[in-house]
Scaffold this motif. Structure first.
Motif, PDB file in Angstrom:
ATOM      1  N   SER A   1       6.549   2.343   7.758  1.00 42.86           N
ATOM      2  CA  SER A   1       6.740   1.764   6.413  1.00 42.86           C
ATOM      3  C   SER A   1       5.420   1.933   5.605  1.00 42.86           C
ATOM      4  N   HIS A   2       5.969   1.759   4.142  1.00 41.83           N
ATOM      5  CA  HIS A   2       5.044   2.135   3.157  1.00 41.83           C
ATOM      6  C   HIS A   2       5.577   1.355   1.625  1.00 41.83           C
ATOM      7  N   ARG A   3       4.614   0.903   1.096  1.00 43.39           N
ATOM      8  CA  ARG A   3       4.736   0.298  -0.331  1.00 43.39           C
ATOM      9  C   ARG A   3       3.655   0.999  -1.204  1.00 43.39           C
ATOM     10  N   ALA A   4       3.886   1.422  -2.344  1.00 45.00           N
ATOM     11  CA  ALA A   4       2.823   1.919  -3.265  1.00 45.00           C
ATOM     12  C   ALA A   4       2.101   1.012  -3.850  1.00 45.00           C
ATOM     13  N   GLY A   5       0.828   1.077  -4.137  1.00 45.78           N
ATOM     14  CA  GLY A   5      -0.042   0.049  -4.770  1.00 45.78           C
ATOM     15  C   GLY A   5       0.286   0.076  -6.153  1.00 45.78           C
ATOM     16  N   ARG A   6       0.496  -1.082  -6.669  1.00 40.42           N
ATOM     17  CA  ARG A   6       0.899  -1.551  -8.232  1.00 40.42           C
ATOM     18  C   ARG A   6       2.407  -0.891  -8.197  1.00 40.42           C
ATOM     19  N   TRP A   7       3.081  -0.726  -7.245  1.00 43.08           N
ATOM     20  CA  TRP A   7       4.481  -0.401  -7.338  1.00 43.08           C
ATOM     21  C   TRP A   7       4.755   0.984  -7.964  1.00 43.08           C
ATOM     22  N   ALA A   8       3.648   1.776  -7.937  1.00 38.70           N
ATOM     23  CA  ALA A   8       3.719   3.232  -8.721  1.00 38.70           C
ATOM     24  C   ALA A   8       4.206   4.256  -7.682  1.00 38.70           C
ATOM     25  N   PHE A   9       5.552   4.864  -8.137  1.00 34.41           N
ATOM     26  CA  PHE A   9       5.863   5.862  -7.073  1.00 34.41           C
ATOM     27  C   PHE A   9       6.702   6.977  -7.751  1.00 34.41           C
ATOM     28  N   ASN A  10       6.624   8.068  -7.364  1.00 33.75           N
ATOM     29  CA  ASN A  10       7.270   9.215  -7.877  1.00 33.75           C
ATOM     30  C   ASN A  10       7.669  10.310  -6.962  1.00 33.75           C
ATOM     31  N   GLU A  11       8.388  11.281  -7.406  1.00 31.99           N
ATOM     32  CA  GLU A  11       9.022  12.428  -6.525  1.00 31.99           C
ATOM     33  C   GLU A  11       7.706  12.959  -5.449  1.00 31.99           C
ATOM     34  N   TYR A  12       6.621  13.141  -5.875  1.00 28.68           N
ATOM     35  CA  TYR A  12       5.410  13.867  -5.132  1.00 28.68           C
ATOM     36  C   TYR A  12       5.136  12.861  -4.096  1.00 28.68           C
ATOM     37  N   TYR A  13       4.987  11.774  -4.423  1.00 33.48           N
ATOM     38  CA  TYR A  13       4.551  10.664  -3.396  1.00 33.48           C
ATOM     39  C   TYR A  13       5.640  10.493  -2.229  1.00 33.48           C
ATOM     40  N   ALA A  14       7.070  10.812  -2.720  1.00 29.86           N
ATOM     41  CA  ALA A  14       8.107  10.677  -1.668  1.00 29.86           C
ATOM     42  C   ALA A  14       8.091  11.792  -0.768  1.00 29.86           C
ATOM     43  N   GLU A  15       7.683  12.902  -1.538  1.00 28.80           N
ATOM     44  CA  GLU A  15       7.582  14.235  -0.664  1.00 28.80           C
ATOM     45  C   GLU A  15       6.568  14.000   0.399  1.00 28.80           C
ATOM     46  N   LEU A  16       5.400  13.339   0.091  1.00 26.70           N
ATOM     47  CA  LEU A  16       4.256  13.276   0.926  1.00 26.70           C
ATOM     48  C   LEU A  16       4.709  12.265   1.977  1.00 26.70           C
ATOM     49  N   LEU A  17       5.387  11.192   1.779  1.00 29.37           N
ATOM     50  CA  LEU A  17       5.928  10.255   2.620  1.00 29.37           C
ATOM     51  C   LEU A  17       6.766  11.021   3.834  1.00 29.37           C
ATOM     52  N   LEU A  18       7.761  11.641   3.349  1.00 29.46           N
ATOM     53  CA  LEU A  18       8.364  12.488   4.329  1.00 29.46           C
ATOM     54  C   LEU A  18       7.653  13.580   5.153  1.00 29.46           C
ATOM     55  N   GLU A  19       6.822  14.143   4.623  1.00 31.88           N
ATOM     56  CA  GLU A  19       5.949  15.114   5.362  1.00 31.88           C
ATOM     57  C   GLU A  19       4.778  14.366   6.303  1.00 31.88           C
ATOM     58  N   TYR A  20       4.618  13.100   5.990  1.00 30.46           N
ATOM     59  CA  TYR A  20       3.883  12.368   7.146  1.00 30.46           C
ATOM     60  C   TYR A  20       4.665  11.467   7.971  1.00 30.46           C
ATOM     61  N   GLY A  21       5.873  11.450   7.955  1.00 33.09           N
ATOM     62  CA  GLY A  21       6.921  10.885   8.932  1.00 33.09           C
ATOM     63  C   GLY A  21       6.982   9.485   8.502  1.00 33.09           C
ATOM     64  N   TYR A  22       6.885   8.921   7.438  1.00 36.27           N
ATOM     65  CA  TYR A  22       7.365   7.566   7.037  1.00 36.27           C
ATOM     66  C   TYR A  22       8.914   7.547   6.995  1.00 36.27           C
ATOM     67  N   GLN A  23       9.314   6.574   7.544  1.00 35.98           N
ATOM     68  CA  GLN A  23      10.939   6.357   7.188  1.00 35.98           C
ATOM     69  C   GLN A  23      11.522   5.423   6.316  1.00 35.98           C
ATOM     70  N   VAL A  24      10.519   4.480   5.788  1.00 35.82           N
ATOM     71  CA  VAL A  24      10.974   3.518   4.763  1.00 35.82           C
ATOM     72  C   VAL A  24       9.844   3.299   3.795  1.00 35.82           C
ATOM     73  N   ASP A  25      10.516   3.502   2.371  1.00 38.90           N
ATOM     74  CA  ASP A  25       9.524   2.840   1.053  1.00 38.90           C
ATOM     75  C   ASP A  25      10.250   1.452   0.736  1.00 38.90           C
ATOM     76  N   CYS A  26       9.415   0.713   0.173  1.00 39.09           N
ATOM     77  CA  CYS A  26       9.878  -0.270  -0.564  1.00 39.09           C
ATOM     78  C   CYS A  26       9.090  -0.698  -1.747  1.00 39.09           C
ATOM     79  N   SER A  27       8.776   0.382  -2.498  1.00 29.49           N
ATOM     80  CA  SER A  27       7.960   0.264  -3.814  1.00 29.49           C
ATOM     81  C   SER A  27       8.896   0.183  -5.287  1.00 29.49           C
ATOM     82  N   VAL A  28      10.347   0.301  -4.946  1.00 28.71           N
ATOM     83  CA  VAL A  28      11.139   0.092  -5.979  1.00 28.71           C
ATOM     84  C   VAL A  28      11.493  -1.479  -6.388  1.00 28.71           C
TER      85      VAL A  28
END
Length: 318
Positions: A130-157
């Motif tokens: 699970s992951h949440r971006a610092g200061r709620w800042a998220f984009n497509e490249y960040y999502a790509e990295l989370l997928l690559e590193y095996g994260y299942q959940v983001d809650c930045s939105v």
């Protein structure tokens, strides 16, 4: 019938980061057991989204390992780019400006995600899911990295919230504009994180409701624009701010009435400590916070089931 999930997310970070620091203390670690005990009283399982200074705090690591071992909570990743290794200055004073991770060069973004993921997995001897971006800042490249590193959940939105007016790098474009993002959980389209797709990364947006009608918000923003002010529409969060129990119930109830299969709460770990935030400055403020928390948790215990983000993910993929 399956009850909606109650997801408790705690941005677990140093003391009072709203102030400008040259070094960060982590005294708030000592105040987490009280909150954990309250969660366990109601069968809820907090997710401690952990950043760098907490991951290297021995007392916090011991606390969180115990939570994991007893199955009473989860540790995930939270990344503040300005003090998370490897360090490379982006502005004339990163500690003051607190740049968003998405403003750094791509190779450095990757290096920071790599370092934090490995640090957390080594410290807590468990896969980070699970992951949440610092200061709620998220984009497509960040999502790509989370997928690559095996994260299942983001809650930045943060639905309905536009962070573009909150600067990081003074030469940048501000934070992410979430006004047109979904308000319910969805599997992300990696090419456009604002829409559902077929990836394995589940986005679990914060429980946020507009404070006013669309017409009133348009009027207020038009009025602000005439005065030279730009701001996001007024919104209510499932987040304590001192004496706001009824508003938190209102947010949760609206979400459930709209068919959401979860409600998501957030707070910062430092907000459990007197003086650890601008909101809860005194011991009396903390006692009010706990009265509100107990009232909210008691009310939600009849309507929801406590899950971690990883457990909620498993519910969604079944």
């Amino acid at each position: 019938m399956t009850k909606p999930a109650f997801l408790i997310t705690i941005d677990t970070e140093g003391d009072n980061l709203w102030q400008n620091h040259q070094s960060i203390s982590t005294e708030n670690t000592r105040y987490l057991p009280r909150f954990q005990a309250l969660c366990e009283k109601y069968g809820f399982k907090p997710v401690y989204l952990t950043n760098y200074e907490m991951a290297v705090d021995a007392e916090y690591v011991e606390f969180a390992r115990d939570v994991i071992a007893r199955g009473t909570g989860e540790v995930g990743m939270h990344l503040h780019a300005w003090n998370s290794p490897p360090l490379q200055a982006l502005t004339d004073d990163d500690w003051r400006h607190k740049p968003y991770l998405i403003e750094y060069p791509r190779d450095l973004v990757r290096a920071k995600v790599d370092h934090m993921t490995k640090l957390l997995e080594d410290a807590f001897q468990t896969k980070m899911l699970s992951h949440r971006a610092g200061r709620w800042a998220f984009n497509e490249y960040y999502a790509e990295l989370l997928l690559e590193y095996g994260y299942q959940v983001d809650c930045s939105v943060t639905p309905n919230v536009n962070w573009a007016f909150s600067p990081g790098d003074p030469q940048g474009q501000g934070g992410t504009d979430y006004r047109h993002f979904p308000a319910q959980a969805y599997f992300i389209d990696p090419s456009n994180i604002a829409r559902a797709g077929h990836s394995s990364l589940l986005e679990v947006p914060m429980s946020i409701q507009l404070k006013h009608s669309a017409m009133m918000n348009a009027f207020k923003q038009g009025y602000d624009a005439l005065r030279g002010k730009k701001r996001s529409p007024s919104a209510l969060w499932l987040r304590p701010s001192g004496g706001n129990l009824e508003n938190m119930k209102k947010v949760a109830l609206r979400c459930l009435e709209q068919g959401h299969d979860y409600v998501e709460f957030m707070l910062h770990s430092s907000e459990f400590m007197p003086g650890g935030s601008p909101t809860f400055k005194t011991e009396q403020d903390i006692e009010q916070l706990y009265r509100d928390l107990d009232g909210l948790f008691s009310w939600l215990s009849e309507r929801t089931q406590g899950l971690t983000l990883a457990e909620y993910y498993q519910r969604k993929v079944k």
